[in-house]
Design a protein around this motif. Structure first.
Motif, PDB file in Angstrom:
ATOM      1  N   ALA A  58      93.419  37.368  13.992  1.00 52.39           N
ATOM      2  CA  ALA A  58      92.355  37.287  14.998  1.00 52.39           C
ATOM      3  C   ALA A  58      92.282  38.567  15.824  1.00 52.39           C
ATOM      4  CB  ALA A  58      92.587  36.091  15.907  1.00 52.39           C
ATOM      5  N   ASP A  59      91.089  38.853  16.323  1.00 53.75           N
ATOM      6  CA  ASP A  59      90.860  39.950  17.267  1.00 53.75           C
ATOM      7  C   ASP A  59      90.689  39.456  18.693  1.00 53.75           C
ATOM      8  OD1 ASP A  59      90.565  41.972  15.112  1.00 53.75           O
ATOM      9  OD2 ASP A  59      88.769  40.798  14.644  1.00 53.75           O
ATOM     10  N   MET A  60      90.332  38.195  18.830  1.00 54.03           N
ATOM     11  CA  MET A  60      90.098  37.607  20.145  1.00 54.03           C
ATOM     12  C   MET A  60      90.548  36.157  20.132  1.00 54.03           C
ATOM     13  SD  MET A  60      86.464  37.196  22.249  1.00 54.03           S
ATOM     14  CE  MET A  60      86.392  38.933  22.723  1.00 54.03           C
ATOM     15  N   VAL A  61      91.220  35.743  21.220  1.00 58.27           N
ATOM     16  CA  VAL A  61      91.565  34.344  21.440  1.00 58.27           C
ATOM     17  C   VAL A  61      90.724  33.859  22.618  1.00 58.27           C
ATOM     18  CG1 VAL A  61      93.379  32.720  22.058  1.00 58.27           C
ATOM     19  CG2 VAL A  61      93.901  34.641  20.553  1.00 58.27           C
ATOM     20  N   LEU A  62      89.969  32.799  22.389  1.00 60.75           N
ATOM     21  CA  LEU A  62      89.082  32.234  23.403  1.00 60.75           C
ATOM     22  C   LEU A  62      89.577  30.825  23.721  1.00 60.75           C
ATOM     23  CD1 LEU A  62      86.432  32.156  25.074  1.00 60.75           C
ATOM     24  CD2 LEU A  62      85.249  31.446  22.990  1.00 60.75           C
ATOM     25  N   VAL A  63      89.911  30.586  24.998  1.00 58.05           N
ATOM     26  CA  VAL A  63      90.514  29.310  25.382  1.00 58.05           C
ATOM     27  C   VAL A  63      89.866  28.746  26.643  1.00 58.05           C
ATOM     28  CG1 VAL A  63      92.755  29.868  24.357  1.00 58.05           C
ATOM     29  CG2 VAL A  63      92.309  30.455  26.766  1.00 58.05           C
ATOM     30  N   HIS A  64      90.203  27.488  26.909  1.00 59.46           N
ATOM     31  CA  HIS A  64      89.806  26.834  28.154  1.00 59.46           C
ATOM     32  C   HIS A  64      90.852  27.066  29.242  1.00 59.46           C
ATOM     33  CE1 HIS A  64      87.998  24.032  30.864  1.00 59.46           C
ATOM     34  NE2 HIS A  64      88.915  23.092  30.722  1.00 59.46           N
ATOM     35  N   HIS A  65      92.113  27.012  28.886  1.00 58.71           N
ATOM     36  CA  HIS A  65      93.215  27.233  29.828  1.00 58.71           C
ATOM     37  C   HIS A  65      93.879  28.569  29.525  1.00 58.71           C
ATOM     38  CE1 HIS A  65      93.482  22.576  29.691  1.00 58.71           C
ATOM     39  NE2 HIS A  65      92.715  22.944  30.710  1.00 58.71           N
ATOM     40  N   GLY A  66      93.614  29.545  30.364  1.00 61.87           N
ATOM     41  CA  GLY A  66      94.218  30.852  30.198  1.00 61.87           C
ATOM     42  C   GLY A  66      95.360  31.056  31.176  1.00 61.87           C
ATOM     43  N   TYR A  67      95.401  32.248  31.786  1.00 64.82           N
ATOM     44  CA  TYR A  67      96.527  32.635  32.635  1.00 64.82           C
ATOM     45  C   TYR A  67      96.071  32.939  34.067  1.00 64.82           C
ATOM     46  CZ  TYR A  67      98.650  33.515  28.044  1.00 64.82           C
ATOM     47  OH  TYR A  67      99.108  33.400  26.761  1.00 64.82           O
ATOM     48  N   PHE A  68      97.072  33.339  34.895  1.00 63.86           N
ATOM     49  CA  PHE A  68      96.853  33.865  36.239  1.00 63.86           C
ATOM     50  C   PHE A  68      96.225  32.831  37.177  1.00 63.86           C
ATOM     51  CE2 PHE A  68      95.998  37.350  33.115  1.00 63.86           C
ATOM     52  CZ  PHE A  68      97.261  37.922  33.184  1.00 63.86           C
ATOM     53  N   TRP A  69      96.825  31.628  37.179  1.00 58.50           N
ATOM     54  CA  TRP A  69      96.344  30.549  38.030  1.00 58.50           C
ATOM     55  C   TRP A  69      96.768  30.797  39.479  1.00 58.50           C
ATOM     56  CZ3 TRP A  69      93.236  26.935  35.796  1.00 58.50           C
ATOM     57  CH2 TRP A  69      93.234  26.892  34.397  1.00 58.50           C
ATOM     58  N   LYS A  70      95.962  30.369  40.397  1.00 59.08           N
ATOM     59  CA  LYS A  70      96.287  30.490  41.814  1.00 59.08           C
ATOM     60  C   LYS A  70      97.582  29.727  42.103  1.00 59.08           C
ATOM     61  CE  LYS A  70      91.552  31.048  43.504  1.00 59.08           C
ATOM     62  NZ  LYS A  70      90.476  30.468  44.343  1.00 59.08           N
ATOM     63  N   GLY A  71      98.483  30.394  42.816  1.00 56.17           N
ATOM     64  CA  GLY A  71      99.718  29.762  43.203  1.00 56.17           C
ATOM     65  C   GLY A  71     100.852  29.869  42.209  1.00 56.17           C
ATOM     66  N   GLU A  72     100.595  30.405  41.004  1.00 58.35           N
ATOM     67  CA  GLU A  72     101.689  30.519  40.042  1.00 58.35           C
ATOM     68  C   GLU A  72     102.560  31.735  40.387  1.00 58.35           C
ATOM     69  OE1 GLU A  72     100.013  33.269  36.356  1.00 58.35           O
ATOM     70  OE2 GLU A  72      99.991  31.099  36.142  1.00 58.35           O
ATOM     71  N   PRO A  73     103.829  31.745  39.988  1.00 58.50           N
ATOM     72  CA  PRO A  73     104.682  32.911  40.244  1.00 58.50           C
ATOM     73  C   PRO A  73     104.092  34.180  39.633  1.00 58.50           C
ATOM     74  CG  PRO A  73     105.985  31.040  39.520  1.00 58.50           C
ATOM     75  CD  PRO A  73     104.553  30.653  39.320  1.00 58.50           C
ATOM     76  N   GLN A  74     104.162  35.288  40.357  1.00 61.33           N
ATOM     77  CA  GLN A  74     103.544  36.527  39.899  1.00 61.33           C
ATOM     78  C   GLN A  74     104.416  37.381  38.975  1.00 61.33           C
ATOM     79  OE1 GLN A  74     101.978  38.650  43.268  1.00 61.33           O
ATOM     80  NE2 GLN A  74     100.450  37.090  43.718  1.00 61.33           N
ATOM     81  N   PRO A  75     105.736  37.350  39.075  1.00 63.08           N
ATOM     82  CA  PRO A  75     106.542  38.220  38.207  1.00 63.08           C
ATOM     83  C   PRO A  75     106.298  37.940  36.725  1.00 63.08           C
ATOM     84  CG  PRO A  75     107.877  37.395  40.003  1.00 63.08           C
ATOM     85  CD  PRO A  75     106.576  36.658  40.071  1.00 63.08           C
ATOM     86  N   VAL A  76     106.234  39.016  35.948  1.00 63.00           N
ATOM     87  CA  VAL A  76     106.016  38.905  34.508  1.00 63.00           C
ATOM     88  C   VAL A  76     107.373  38.775  33.835  1.00 63.00           C
ATOM     89  CG1 VAL A  76     104.988  39.987  32.471  1.00 63.00           C
ATOM     90  CG2 VAL A  76     103.888  40.219  34.706  1.00 63.00           C
ATOM     91  N   THR A  77     107.864  37.552  33.788  1.00 59.83           N
ATOM     92  CA  THR A  77     109.170  37.267  33.218  1.00 59.83           C
ATOM     93  C   THR A  77     109.065  36.022  32.343  1.00 59.83           C
ATOM     94  OG1 THR A  77     109.797  35.861  35.101  1.00 59.83           O
ATOM     95  CG2 THR A  77     110.379  38.204  35.233  1.00 59.83           C
TER      96      THR A  77
END
Length: 247
Positions: A58-77
């Motif tokens: 695939a070249d693109m993934v299209l979803v309903h639930h992605g990332y970067f939700w309000k209130g989620e932890p910010q560190p990329v771990t």
């Protein structure tokens, strides 16, 4: 083949994300290659979906639930790091639409669920809540069996409503709180994805049937419709990948 920007422009035109106050960014969340030949759609951008999308070329993934939700932890771990690494290492675009995809009158989860369940005259009732009618009245036992068969998973029924169900309301996903609006509208039944402890008491005490039919299961259909529309519009390949989720 199409470009990423052409597809994003079309998605924004269809779904009008600026009209919504959402809990996450809608549209492009992670940038990948600019040329798009194959799109994979799915409900949630889980690691399992990403791995299958990579294997599928695939070249693109299209979803309903992605990332970067309000209130989620910010560190990329941890899990977040692994998911982003998969996308970046494979030059894979991640595009997500949340509330705009629930609400769309043609491609939306609510509109598509009506088609899957055979609900007639589907139309908005209040906000994201929709209403419609059954072609033939059903008992609660008949309707829960019907929903379970159409969605390929058991649906949970609670509540004490009319002997026969004709007028129904629904909102996909975690929208059990909208049951109060269905009660206020005098409807026979309400369908959503999840259930909370108070929902049972509302259904029992307010004389309405409630059907908890799965967050994932009720939201499989909008993203598929959107993927098919893009394939038809741009001549790209499209494949929906259903990563099973019992919730």
């Amino acid at each position: 083949m199409a470009t990423r920007n052409e597809i994003l422009q079309q998605l924004n035109q269809w779904l009008t994300p600026d009209d919504f106050q959402d809990y996450c960014p809608n549209g492009l969340q992670v940038e990948g290659r600019s040329e798009i030949r194959r799109i994979v759609t799915g409900v949630t951008a889980s690691q399992a979906l990403l791995d299958q999308a990579v294997a599928d070329g695939a070249d693109m993934v299209l979803v309903h639930h992605g990332y970067f939700w309000k209130g989620e932890p910010q560190p990329v771990t941890g899990m977040k790091r692994n998911r982003l690494k998969t996308l970046l290492d494979n030059d894979l675009n991640l595009v997500a639409f949340h509330l705009p995809l629930d609400d769309h009158p043609e491609y939306g989860n609510n509109r598509q669920l009506a088609d899957v369940l055979g609900i007639q005259n589907p139309r908005p009732l209040a906000g994201l809540l929709w209403q419609g009618e059954l072609g033939e009245p059903m008992s609660a036992q008949e309707f829960v069996a019907h929903i379970s068969e159409r969605l390929h998973r058991p649906s949970l029924h609670v509540g004490d409503g009319p002997d026969k169900i004709r007028r129904v309301a629904w909102c996909t996903g975690a929208a059990q709180g909208y049951i109060d609006k269905a009660v206020a509208a005098g409807l026979d039944a309400y369908i959503s994805g999840e259930i909370s402890e108070p929902t049972t008491h509302t259904a029992r005490e307010c004389g309405i049937h409630y059907f908890a039919s799965g967050h994932h299961a009720t939201e499989r259909y909008g993203v598929q419709a959107l993927g098919r529309a893009l394939a038809e519009k741009f001549g790209v390949e499209h494949r929906f990948i259903d990563c099973d989720n019992p919730v």
